[in-house]
Scaffold this motif. Structure first.
Motif, PDB file in Angstrom:
ATOM      1  N   LEU A 449       0.844  -1.190   0.107  1.00 47.02           N
ATOM      2  CA  LEU A 449       0.160  -0.551   0.274  1.00 47.02           C
ATOM      3  C   LEU A 449       1.047   1.300   0.203  1.00 47.02           C
ATOM      4  O   LEU A 449       1.969   1.236   0.368  1.00 47.02           O
ATOM      5  CB  LEU A 449      -0.582   0.028   0.669  1.00 47.02           C
ATOM      6  CG  LEU A 449      -1.726  -1.112   1.525  1.00 47.02           C
ATOM      7  CD1 LEU A 449      -3.033  -0.436   2.296  1.00 47.02           C
ATOM      8  CD2 LEU A 449      -2.945  -1.765   0.222  1.00 47.02           C
ATOM      9  N   SER A 450       0.471   2.726  -0.392  1.00 46.66           N
ATOM     10  CA  SER A 450       1.852   3.670  -0.668  1.00 46.66           C
ATOM     11  C   SER A 450      -0.222   4.654  -0.932  1.00 46.66           C
ATOM     12  O   SER A 450      -1.200   4.624  -0.788  1.00 46.66           O
ATOM     13  CB  SER A 450       1.327   3.691  -2.382  1.00 46.66           C
ATOM     14  OG  SER A 450       2.478   4.940  -2.344  1.00 46.66           O
ATOM     15  N   VAL A 451       0.917   5.522   0.062  1.00 44.22           N
ATOM     16  CA  VAL A 451       0.056   6.940  -0.330  1.00 44.22           C
ATOM     17  C   VAL A 451      -0.027   7.879  -1.269  1.00 44.22           C
ATOM     18  O   VAL A 451      -1.348   8.269  -1.357  1.00 44.22           O
ATOM     19  CB  VAL A 451       1.295   7.844   1.034  1.00 44.22           C
ATOM     20  CG1 VAL A 451       2.223   8.479  -0.106  1.00 44.22           C
ATOM     21  CG2 VAL A 451       0.185   9.339   1.376  1.00 44.22           C
ATOM     22  N   VAL A 452       0.037   7.205  -2.777  1.00 43.81           N
ATOM     23  CA  VAL A 452      -0.057   7.446  -3.676  1.00 43.81           C
ATOM     24  C   VAL A 452      -1.429   6.835  -4.255  1.00 43.81           C
ATOM     25  O   VAL A 452      -2.142   8.127  -4.460  1.00 43.81           O
ATOM     26  CB  VAL A 452       0.625   6.556  -5.059  1.00 43.81           C
ATOM     27  CG1 VAL A 452      -0.051   7.224  -5.822  1.00 43.81           C
ATOM     28  CG2 VAL A 452       2.146   7.905  -4.643  1.00 43.81           C
ATOM     29  N   THR A 453      -2.156   5.930  -3.035  1.00 42.85           N
ATOM     30  CA  THR A 453      -3.144   5.671  -3.676  1.00 42.85           C
ATOM     31  C   THR A 453      -4.214   6.033  -2.501  1.00 42.85           C
ATOM     32  O   THR A 453      -5.775   6.783  -3.288  1.00 42.85           O
ATOM     33  CB  THR A 453      -3.252   4.580  -3.014  1.00 42.85           C
ATOM     34  OG1 THR A 453      -3.212   2.995  -4.102  1.00 42.85           O
ATOM     35  CG2 THR A 453      -5.399   3.454  -3.608  1.00 42.85           C
ATOM     36  N   ILE A 454      -3.847   6.682  -1.521  1.00 44.85           N
ATOM     37  CA  ILE A 454      -5.218   7.723  -1.002  1.00 44.85           C
ATOM     38  C   ILE A 454      -5.611   9.029  -1.935  1.00 44.85           C
ATOM     39  O   ILE A 454      -5.619   9.384  -1.505  1.00 44.85           O
ATOM     40  CB  ILE A 454      -3.889   8.039   0.912  1.00 44.85           C
ATOM     41  CG1 ILE A 454      -4.469   6.409   1.126  1.00 44.85           C
ATOM     42  CG2 ILE A 454      -4.909   9.056   1.441  1.00 44.85           C
ATOM     43  CD1 ILE A 454      -3.628   6.972   2.516  1.00 44.85           C
ATOM     44  N   LEU A 455      -3.947   9.524  -1.989  1.00 40.30           N
ATOM     45  CA  LEU A 455      -4.638  10.616  -3.272  1.00 40.30           C
ATOM     46  C   LEU A 455      -4.595  10.472  -3.763  1.00 40.30           C
ATOM     47  O   LEU A 455      -5.558  11.637  -4.494  1.00 40.30           O
ATOM     48  CB  LEU A 455      -2.449  11.370  -3.433  1.00 40.30           C
ATOM     49  CG  LEU A 455      -1.718  11.541  -2.512  1.00 40.30           C
ATOM     50  CD1 LEU A 455       0.124  12.005  -2.514  1.00 40.30           C
ATOM     51  CD2 LEU A 455      -2.100  13.042  -1.323  1.00 40.30           C
ATOM     52  N   ALA A 456      -5.235   9.549  -4.494  1.00 39.08           N
ATOM     53  CA  ALA A 456      -5.976   9.411  -5.585  1.00 39.08           C
ATOM     54  C   ALA A 456      -6.884   9.531  -5.107  1.00 39.08           C
ATOM     55  O   ALA A 456      -8.477  10.126  -6.199  1.00 39.08           O
ATOM     56  CB  ALA A 456      -5.158   7.847  -6.667  1.00 39.08           C
ATOM     57  N   PHE A 457      -7.442   8.562  -4.571  1.00 33.79           N
ATOM     58  CA  PHE A 457      -8.486   8.351  -3.632  1.00 33.79           C
ATOM     59  C   PHE A 457      -9.722   9.824  -3.214  1.00 33.79           C
ATOM     60  O   PHE A 457     -10.513  10.774  -3.294  1.00 33.79           O
ATOM     61  CB  PHE A 457      -8.382   7.186  -2.456  1.00 33.79           C
ATOM     62  CG  PHE A 457      -9.949   7.466  -1.554  1.00 33.79           C
ATOM     63  CD1 PHE A 457     -10.549   6.801  -2.366  1.00 33.79           C
ATOM     64  CD2 PHE A 457     -10.642   8.253  -0.905  1.00 33.79           C
ATOM     65  CE1 PHE A 457     -11.927   6.339  -1.717  1.00 33.79           C
ATOM     66  CE2 PHE A 457     -11.352   8.087  -0.036  1.00 33.79           C
ATOM     67  CZ  PHE A 457     -11.914   6.801  -0.346  1.00 33.79           C
ATOM     68  N   LEU A 458      -8.204  10.605  -2.710  1.00 36.75           N
ATOM     69  CA  LEU A 458      -8.971  11.681  -2.656  1.00 36.75           C
ATOM     70  C   LEU A 458      -9.418  13.063  -3.411  1.00 36.75           C
ATOM     71  O   LEU A 458     -10.557  13.471  -3.770  1.00 36.75           O
ATOM     72  CB  LEU A 458      -8.148  13.151  -1.990  1.00 36.75           C
ATOM     73  CG  LEU A 458      -7.157  12.317  -0.066  1.00 36.75           C
ATOM     74  CD1 LEU A 458      -6.865  13.132   0.985  1.00 36.75           C
ATOM     75  CD2 LEU A 458      -9.557  12.178   0.538  1.00 36.75           C
ATOM     76  N   ARG A 459      -7.845  13.088  -4.565  1.00 38.33           N
ATOM     77  CA  ARG A 459      -8.263  13.667  -5.981  1.00 38.33           C
ATOM     78  C   ARG A 459      -9.548  12.492  -6.084  1.00 38.33           C
ATOM     79  O   ARG A 459     -11.030  13.659  -6.769  1.00 38.33           O
ATOM     80  CB  ARG A 459      -7.383  13.800  -6.375  1.00 38.33           C
ATOM     81  CG  ARG A 459      -6.591  13.879  -6.243  1.00 38.33           C
ATOM     82  CD  ARG A 459      -5.271  14.535  -7.257  1.00 38.33           C
ATOM     83  NE  ARG A 459      -5.551  15.071  -8.440  1.00 38.33           N
ATOM     84  CZ  ARG A 459      -5.309  15.380  -9.239  1.00 38.33           C
ATOM     85  NH1 ARG A 459      -4.174  14.850  -9.903  1.00 38.33           N
ATOM     86  NH2 ARG A 459      -6.214  15.951 -10.108  1.00 38.33           N
TER      87      ARG A 459
END
Length: 679
Positions: A449-459
């Motif tokens: 898991l990566s914070v990149v996925t969280i960023l994509a989710f928020l966007r």
């Protein structure tokens, strides 16, 4: 650090290419034509200036967001037959390609579209099972470790191309074409074919030919033939339906047609009989090539005609003059969108020459419209295309089963944490589970898991595009497990048991013990300050993801996960040093990255507040006066008064083991002593 990240976050322009930007990308024998619409679609010209197809960007027509939150933009060159001339990468921000694998494998993936048609069932993946190889699907090799990203690119290409095909090309069908019904049987003779209109007929007299050239320089260049002499007397019969073929062909030719159809089941064969003077082709025609005097089109799109290289023998009951006429069997490929049941036009070119020396040719065209009745064909229902999520599920079914079993085992063991922690070989069991998780979930399954996925989710929440998360069901299952563990235990389930990079740091710690390396622990004041570096990095990444998304992937390299887990350290030296350095640091400072700079860990700290229960048992004497668990806690997650800081707890179960062990827990040891004295 926040200021530094914003300085790196300079926006990049992403406007559609202008004519000046597009023209250098169009290589001979093609050239850029005029704009077709306001959506970035341009016409494509051939070397003679004629229309040859279309040029367009997928980012404008099908802006499907990738993992970066930005669409992958590709340039598509499509010819008039719906076939890809070329597909090129223009811009992408996918993390795996930006600074992981590089763009070379992505460009190699796009090269596979060249020569394929939009009406082919293109699928990213490999055939499944014994029957998969016989499927009509055209399988495109994906990119290892980047399956989700190339699938997003694939969906973008198809969506954009179909939009152009429907609007500009009118009739390129993405569904399966009809096929002749071998079970349909009708007893038909030549008279029946003519009466029912099953034979296409085109007649052109010499008078009609003169009229076609009237008013041109070639008007007087015709032969001195009587006006009623047939210049073209053409009969066209579809040989695909067995009933029609039996009505016009001799048995030996029927057998040859059957053998041909077994080798080329997607070709529709047509018998042409020309009893006039035209003769169908020129004297220079070479068999098994495209006829030089014949052309065809359907729905305004050209059809590729080709000689089938079959010398037909006609049925005995056909008129004698047809046996002596020019005969040819042509083939049309149904896979290119040709539908014999819908009207299509066959055109014959008439040539006249003007002048004695270097005569100048002139042309006139005569056409016949053809369509074979539906009753002779089977029209298979177009299979409903699988959603990207369903396709990904099928591709990773085996991995998902094993992942589900592993997660079930992990949840089951942690649900009886006291019994697990009390095991004599608990450390070996824990390291074994971490090894399986790192090797299978991390290196093999790419489930880091990566914070990149969280960023994509928020966007995605703000601008749409949450479907990007569905392209990786393996990662989605890991996220679901992390979310459930988040509610049950806080951050500890993921950070302590399900993070491959965290496990690598723990292995480094044990290696440091074997090598007798010194242990370092930051002073309390510095340790508390380091806890804030992760939240600061997280806030900075979120801000950059919205304000300067083109730079979000670059600054997300603060996470070493991609280097260590996704691409197995196959990256430029600075990235390798960053990832390997943190692993080496963990040999002396226990899981230093997890406890300080990790932005994903900072997000997981919310689990300390959102967890549903306090799962670590405590006694009144914990902290007052007993400090054993606090001293032994390598994460410094226990306050001096004994309460657990769940936002910093990694669920290592060391304190649970001490709490339940009568030989280690100080209150239990003292109580046992008092009991012995009383006895």
């Amino acid at each position: 650090m926040l200021v530094l990240l914003f300085l790196l976050a300079t926006p990049l322009a992403a406007a559609p290419l202008s004519r000046e930007g597009l023209e250098p990308l169009i290589l001979a024998p093609y050239a850029l034509g005029d704009p077709v619409n306001d959506k970035g679609v341009w016409s494509l010209r051939n070397s003679g200036g004629g229309e040859a197809g279309y040029v367009f960007e997928t980012g404008e027509l099908a802006p499907l967001p990738g993992f970066s939150g930005q669409p992958i933009n590709m340039l598509v060159l499509l010819d008039l037959e719906g076939r890809f001339i070329d597909v090129r990468l223009l811009a992408q921000n996918e993390p795996i390609f930006v600074s992981g694998l590089g763009e070379a494998p992505f460009r190699a993936f796009l090269d596979q579209y060249r020569g394929h048609a939009i009406n082919e069932p293109l699928v990213v993946g490999t055939p499944y099972g014994e029957g998969g190889a016989a499927s009509d699907n055209v399988y495109l090799d994906g990119v290892t470790k980047a399956t989700a990203s190339v699938r997003i690119a694939h969906e973008s290409i198809l969506a954009a191309t179909l939009a152009v095909a429907r609007e500009k090309m009118q009739g390129v069908s993405a569904g399966p074409p009809p096929r002749p019904d071998p079970a349909h049987d009708e007893r038909l003779g030549w008279a029946d074919l003519l009466e029912q209109g099953l034979v296409g007929r085109l007649t052109v007299s010499e008078t009609d030919l003169d009229a076609a050239f009237a008013g041109t320089k070639w008007a007087a260049d015709g032969d001195a033939a009587p006006g009623d002499t047939p210049y073209i007397d053409l009969y066209v019969i579809d040989l695909g339906p067995p009933a029609l073929a039996r009505a016009v062909l001799a048995p030996d030719t029927l057998a040859e047609i059957a053998r041909f159809s077994s080798r080329a089941p997607d070709d529709e064969l047509f018998l042409l009989i020309e009893a006039g003077r035209h003769g169908l082709v020129s004297e220079d025609f070479v068999r098994n090539t495209a006829p030089d005097r014949l052309s065809a089109q359907q729905d305004g799109l050209p059809l590729a005609l080709r000689d089938a290289d079959i010398l037909p023998s006609l049925a005995s009951d056909l008129p004698g003059d047809l046996h002596d006429a020019t005969q040819m069997v042509l083939r049309l490929d149904r896979r290119l969108g040709f539908d014999p049941t819908r009207p299509w036009d066959l055109s014959l070119q008439a040539i006249r020459l003007h002048g004695q020396f270097q005569p100048e040719p002139g042309s006139a065209y005569f056409s016949v419209t053809l369509a074979t009745p539906e009753r002779f064909f089977l029209r298979p229902e177009a299979p409903a295309p699988l959603s990207p999520f369903a396709e990904a599920l099928r591709n990773r079914a085996g991995d998902l089963v094993w992942l589900g079993l592993f997660l079930a085992l992990l949840f089951g063991l942690l649900s009886m944490q006291s019994r697990l922690a009390a095991q004599r070989h608990f450390t070996a069991i824990r390291l074994g589970l971490l090894a399986v998780m790192t090797g299978f979930v991390g290196f093999w399954g790419q489930g880091q898991l990566s914070v990149v996925t969280i960023l994509a989710f928020l966007r995605g929440l703000v601008g749409g595009g949450l479907e990007v998360l569905l392209y990786d069901p393996f990662g989605l299952m890991v996220w679901a497990a992390a979310g459930l563990g988040f509610l049950l235990w806080g951050r500890g389930f993921f950070c302590g048991w399900l993070c491959p990079f965290g496990a690598l740091q723990e292995f480094a710690h044990h290696l440091g013990r074997l090598l007798r390396l010194p242990q370092w622990e930051p002073p309390p004041t510095l340790g508390r300050a380091l806890l804030w570096t992760g939240p600061v990095a997280l806030v900075a990444l979120i801000a950059i993801a919205f304000l300067s998304p083109d730079r979000a992937e670059a600054v997300a390299e603060i996470e070493p996960f991609k280097t260590a887990i996704t691409v197995h350290f196959a990256r430029p030296l600075p990235y390798v040093l960053w990832a390997a350095g943190w692993i080496a640091v963990s040999a002396v400072w226990f899981k230093g990255f997890c406890r300080s700079l990790c932005p994903l860990g900072a997000a997981m700290r919310l689990g300390g507040m959102l967890r549903l229960r306090r799962w670590i048992p405590r006694r009144d004497a914990c902290g007052t006066p007993c400090q054993l668990c606090r001293v032994k806690c390598r994460y410094q997650a226990i306050a001096p008064k004994g309460e657990i800081r769940y936002s910093e707890c990694f669920q290592c179960l060391d304190c649970v083991k001490i709490h339940d062990d009568p030989g280690q827990c100080v209150p239990l040891v003292l109580a046992a002593k008092r009991a012995r004295r009383a006895a």
